[in-house]
Design a protein around this motif. Structure first.
Motif, mmCIF file in Angstrom:
data_model
loop_
_atom_site.group_PDB
_atom_site.id
_atom_site.type_symbol
_atom_site.label_atom_id
_atom_site.label_comp_id
_atom_site.label_asym_id
_atom_site.label_seq_id
_atom_site.Cartn_x
_atom_site.Cartn_y
_atom_site.Cartn_z
ATOM 1 N N LEU A 282 0.840 -1.204 0.000
ATOM 2 C CA LEU A 282 0.000 0.000 0.000
ATOM 3 C C LEU A 282 0.874 1.252 0.000
ATOM 4 O O LEU A 282 0.600 2.217 -0.742
ATOM 5 N N PHE A 283 1.934 1.239 0.788
ATOM 6 C CA PHE A 283 2.849 2.384 0.824
ATOM 7 C C PHE A 283 3.503 2.592 -0.538
ATOM 8 O O PHE A 283 3.610 3.732 -1.015
ATOM 9 N N LEU A 284 3.939 1.498 -1.191
ATOM 10 C CA LEU A 284 4.568 1.625 -2.503
ATOM 11 C C LEU A 284 3.606 2.213 -3.526
ATOM 12 O O LEU A 284 4.013 2.985 -4.403
ATOM 13 N N ALA A 285 2.324 1.856 -3.406
ATOM 14 C CA ALA A 285 1.324 2.381 -4.331
ATOM 15 C C ALA A 285 1.084 3.872 -4.113
ATOM 16 O O ALA A 285 0.865 4.628 -5.061
ATOM 17 N N LEU A 286 1.140 4.306 -2.849
ATOM 18 C CA LEU A 286 0.846 5.696 -2.523
ATOM 19 C C LEU A 286 2.071 6.603 -2.574
ATOM 20 O O LEU A 286 1.937 7.825 -2.690
ATOM 21 N N ALA A 287 3.267 6.010 -2.477
ATOM 22 C CA ALA A 287 4.495 6.791 -2.320
ATOM 23 C C ALA A 287 4.705 7.863 -3.390
ATOM 24 O O ALA A 287 5.157 8.975 -3.058
ATOM 25 N N PRO A 288 4.411 7.590 -4.693
ATOM 26 C CA PRO A 288 4.667 8.638 -5.697
ATOM 27 C C PRO A 288 3.918 9.943 -5.445
ATOM 28 O O PRO A 288 4.365 11.012 -5.873
ATOM 29 N N GLY A 289 2.794 9.884 -4.727
ATOM 30 C CA GLY A 289 2.026 11.093 -4.468
ATOM 31 C C GLY A 289 2.245 11.698 -3.098
ATOM 32 O O GLY A 289 1.587 12.676 -2.734
ATOM 33 N N LEU A 290 3.181 11.123 -2.325
ATOM 34 C CA LEU A 290 3.417 11.605 -0.966
ATOM 35 C C LEU A 290 4.596 12.572 -0.914
ATOM 36 O O LEU A 290 5.601 12.380 -1.611
ATOM 37 N N ALA A 291 4.474 13.561 -0.070
ATOM 38 C CA ALA A 291 5.611 14.452 0.188
ATOM 39 C C ALA A 291 6.663 13.697 0.994
ATOM 40 O O ALA A 291 6.350 12.766 1.737
ATOM 41 N N LEU A 292 7.919 14.105 0.839
ATOM 42 C CA LEU A 292 9.008 13.445 1.555
ATOM 43 C C LEU A 292 8.771 13.470 3.055
ATOM 44 O O LEU A 292 9.059 12.483 3.762
ATOM 45 N N SER A 293 8.232 14.574 3.566
ATOM 46 C CA SER A 293 7.990 14.707 5.009
ATOM 47 C C SER A 293 6.955 13.700 5.509
ATOM 48 O O SER A 293 6.912 13.391 6.705
ATOM 49 N N THR A 294 6.128 13.175 4.616
ATOM 50 C CA THR A 294 5.155 12.143 4.979
ATOM 51 C C THR A 294 5.695 10.754 4.682
ATOM 52 O O THR A 294 5.564 9.827 5.498
ATOM 53 N N ALA A 295 6.323 10.600 3.517
ATOM 54 C CA ALA A 295 6.786 9.280 3.081
ATOM 55 C C ALA A 295 7.892 8.735 3.977
ATOM 56 O O ALA A 295 7.891 7.536 4.319
ATOM 57 N N LEU A 296 8.833 9.585 4.387
ATOM 58 C CA LEU A 296 9.975 9.107 5.164
ATOM 59 C C LEU A 296 9.555 8.553 6.525
ATOM 60 O O LEU A 296 9.962 7.441 6.888
ATOM 61 N N PRO A 297 8.719 9.276 7.321
ATOM 62 C CA PRO A 297 8.289 8.691 8.604
ATOM 63 C C PRO A 297 7.487 7.400 8.428
ATOM 64 O O PRO A 297 7.632 6.471 9.230
ATOM 65 N N LEU A 298 6.654 7.331 7.387
ATOM 66 C CA LEU A 298 5.903 6.104 7.143
ATOM 67 C C LEU A 298 6.835 4.937 6.834
ATOM 68 O O LEU A 298 6.659 3.832 7.362
ATOM 69 N N ALA A 299 7.826 5.173 5.989
ATOM 70 C CA ALA A 299 8.770 4.118 5.640
ATOM 71 C C ALA A 299 9.576 3.673 6.861
ATOM 72 O O ALA A 299 9.787 2.467 7.083
ATOM 73 N N LEU A 300 10.010 4.624 7.668
ATOM 74 C CA LEU A 300 10.765 4.286 8.878
ATOM 75 C C LEU A 300 9.899 3.489 9.852
ATOM 76 O O LEU A 300 10.367 2.540 10.489
ATOM 77 N N GLY A 301 8.626 3.860 9.957
ATOM 78 C CA GLY A 301 7.715 3.126 10.834
ATOM 79 C C GLY A 301 7.508 1.698 10.371
ATOM 80 O O GLY A 301 7.518 0.756 11.183
ATOM 81 N N LEU A 302 7.341 1.508 9.063
ATOM 82 C CA LEU A 302 7.178 0.156 8.525
ATOM 83 C C LEU A 302 8.445 -0.674 8.731
ATOM 84 O O LEU A 302 8.374 -1.851 9.106
ATOM 85 N N ALA A 303 9.595 -0.057 8.498
ATOM 86 C CA ALA A 303 10.863 -0.774 8.679
ATOM 87 C C ALA A 303 11.072 -1.152 10.148
ATOM 88 O O ALA A 303 11.513 -2.267 10.454
ATOM 89 N N ALA A 304 10.759 -0.225 11.053
ATOM 90 C CA ALA A 304 10.896 -0.519 12.488
ATOM 91 C C ALA A 304 9.987 -1.670 12.884
ATOM 92 O O ALA A 304 10.364 -2.542 13.686
ATOM 93 N N GLY A 305 8.779 -1.702 12.319
ATOM 94 C CA GLY A 305 7.862 -2.795 12.607
ATOM 95 C C GLY A 305 8.411 -4.134 12.163
ATOM 96 O O GLY A 305 8.274 -5.151 12.864
ATOM 97 N N LEU A 306 9.064 -4.167 11.022
ATOM 98 C CA LEU A 306 9.668 -5.412 10.525
ATOM 99 C C LEU A 306 10.812 -5.868 11.424
ATOM 100 O O LEU A 306 10.949 -7.064 11.720
ATOM 101 N N VAL A 307 11.633 -4.924 11.866
ATOM 102 C CA VAL A 307 12.750 -5.281 12.749
ATOM 103 C C VAL A 307 12.223 -5.839 14.065
ATOM 104 O O VAL A 307 12.692 -6.878 14.558
ATOM 105 N N LEU A 308 11.219 -5.188 14.650
ATOM 106 C CA LEU A 308 10.668 -5.651 15.921
ATOM 107 C C LEU A 308 10.041 -7.038 15.788
ATOM 108 O O LEU A 308 10.201 -7.901 16.660
ATOM 109 N N LEU A 309 9.323 -7.264 14.694
ATOM 110 C CA LEU A 309 8.670 -8.553 14.492
ATOM 111 C C LEU A 309 9.693 -9.668 14.332
ATOM 112 O O LEU A 309 9.552 -10.748 14.934
ATOM 113 N N THR A 310 10.728 -9.439 13.533
ATOM 114 C CA THR A 310 11.721 -10.493 13.315
ATOM 115 C C THR A 310 12.587 -10.721 14.545
ATOM 116 O O THR A 310 12.998 -11.852 14.818
#
Length: 414
Positions: free
Chosen positions: A318-346
């Motif tokens: 969903l993030f990859l689909a929306l990313a082209p229309g997102l401002a960097l200030s929105t996309a970067l925190p979302l990406a970091l949040g998703l990555a942090a979630g993956l690290v915590l889960l693994t």
């Protein structure tokens, strides 16, 4: 332009499911839940990083094409596309080969080899740092005059082709093995066995390996042991992407001579200076005593991790689909949040009790995020989606508590 991976992801998951079912039908266990979580987590992380790195790599290629192109190659000529694909595959061969023969490049590529399984999910275990140097190897195409759109298309074709060769269920294919990269050829590439090391680098054509002397056939009498020499012994994508950099930095600090400090990054990954070998000798692994990484876990926890990994995968797509229309200030925190979630889960699958608090935090934050999105959803379908997300993450909190009270079992499905 919508990221092609948005379309490819459902196909990848379907093919993984079919391979799993085929393996079970043949009586073979070719997937472990925790390893699959690790591979897909690395793949999602790679795509999150590429959202931001693509501007850098595509920008450099486009600039080189605009300023240095020798020929005005036309996009509407079929021969241009075929030539571009052939030359891309040749450039990929050398990028891949040097990725095994130069320590700095191996540091980026090692994550792809860190799985001790070999299945279609392994194909998705991609690097998050390869963009730092990979662009250098494709500049000859820009200089020749291959337009950026053609370059991007053939790069995608080359990458997608390599997905299907990551399987143990397809045997030798006769003449096909002699011309193209096949499952048999690529199984060798992923092996730790002495005869497998630094072999079979091709992307689509195995002819490059035959031409440049790096080809070897799979041996029927010697089972392949997959993974990297010196086990990673981690599931999380952060460790998988950074462990070689960390090891090289540590070795660089320990060795005395500046010449050796630099050589550690630019010589073969297996090379070590004499003083470092004395201070911190690295034992040669005995593959006869090899045991796959499988920390004891409570029964049911690996399946829990797999279910939540697929939720993270859905959010990532969903993030990859929306990313082209997102401002960097929105996309970067979302990406970091998703990555942090993956690290915590693994990390939960590495040490459940030590990582319990991190997983609880991930569930609570995810439930709150879904609740916030529920309020902002513009349609009934999206409201239903985010309401389901709230329920899943909220119910997972007590479920996790139940699972973690179970005794650790070395034989749990992983």
């Amino acid at each position: 332009m919508l990221n092609p991976i948005v379309y490819a992801a459902p196909v990848f998951i379907l093919m993984i499911g079919l391979e799993f079912a085929w393996g079970r039908w043949r009586g073979q266990t070719i997937y472990r839940a925790a390893d699959t979580v690790s591979s897909l987590a690395a793949g999602i992380t790679s795509q999150l990083i590429e959202v931001f790195s693509k501007t850098f790599t595509v920008g450099i290629y486009t600039l080189a094409w605009q300023q240095l192109a020798l020929l005005p190659l036309r996009m509407d000529a079929l021969w241009v596309w075929l030539l571009a694909l052939l030359l891309y595959d040749l450039c990929y061969y050398w990028y891949h080969r040097l990725g095994h023969e130069v320590a700095l490049l191996w540091a980026a590529h090692a994550v792809h080899h860190s799985s001790e399984e070999y299945n279609l999910s392994t194909a998705l275990r991609q690097t998050g740092t390869g963009f730092l140097f990979s662009w250098i190897f494709y500049l000859p195409l820009a200089v020749l005059g291959v337009p950026p759109l053609v370059f991007g298309a053939v790069a995608l074709i080359d990458l997608l082709y390599q997905f299907w060769v990551h399987t143990r269920l397809v045997g030798r294919l006769g003449w096909f093995d002699r011309v193209f990269v096949s499952p048999s050829n690529h199984r060798v590439h992923h092996g730790q066995n002495a005869y497998c090391l630094d072999r079979n680098y091709g992307g689509i054509l195995i002819l490059w390996d035959r031409l440049f002397g790096s080809f070897v056939e799979e041996r029927a009498d010697e089972p392949i042991v997959y993974g990297v020499l010196g086990q990673l012994r981690r599931w999380n994508p952060l460790s998988a992407n950074l462990h070689v950099y960390a090891e090289r930095w540590r070795d660089m600090r320990m060795t005395a001579r500046w010449r050796d400090k630099l050589a550690l990054w630019f010589r073969h990954p297996g090379w070590r200076p004499a003083d470092l070998e004395r201070l911190a000798p690295k034992p040669v692994p005995d593959l006869r005593q090899f045991h796959r990484y499988a920390p004891p876990l409570p029964a049911g926890l690996p399946v829990y991790g797999l279910v939540h990994l697929f939720i993270q995968l859905g959010l990532g797509v969903l993030f990859l689909a929306l990313a082209p229309g997102l401002a960097l200030s929105t996309a970067l925190p979302l990406a970091l949040g998703l990555a942090a979630g993956l690290v915590l889960l693994t990390q939960l699958l590495e040490d459940p009790q030590a990582r319990r608090a991190g997983e609880m935090l991930r569930l609570i934050v995810s439930a709150l995020a879904c609740a916030w999105l529920l309020q902002a959803a513009p349609s009934a379908a999206l409201q239903a989606l985010w309401a389901t997300g709230v329920a899943v993450f909220a119910l997972s909190v007590p479920l996790l508590g139940v699972l973690l009270r179970r005794p650790l079992t070395a034989g749990a499905v992983q």
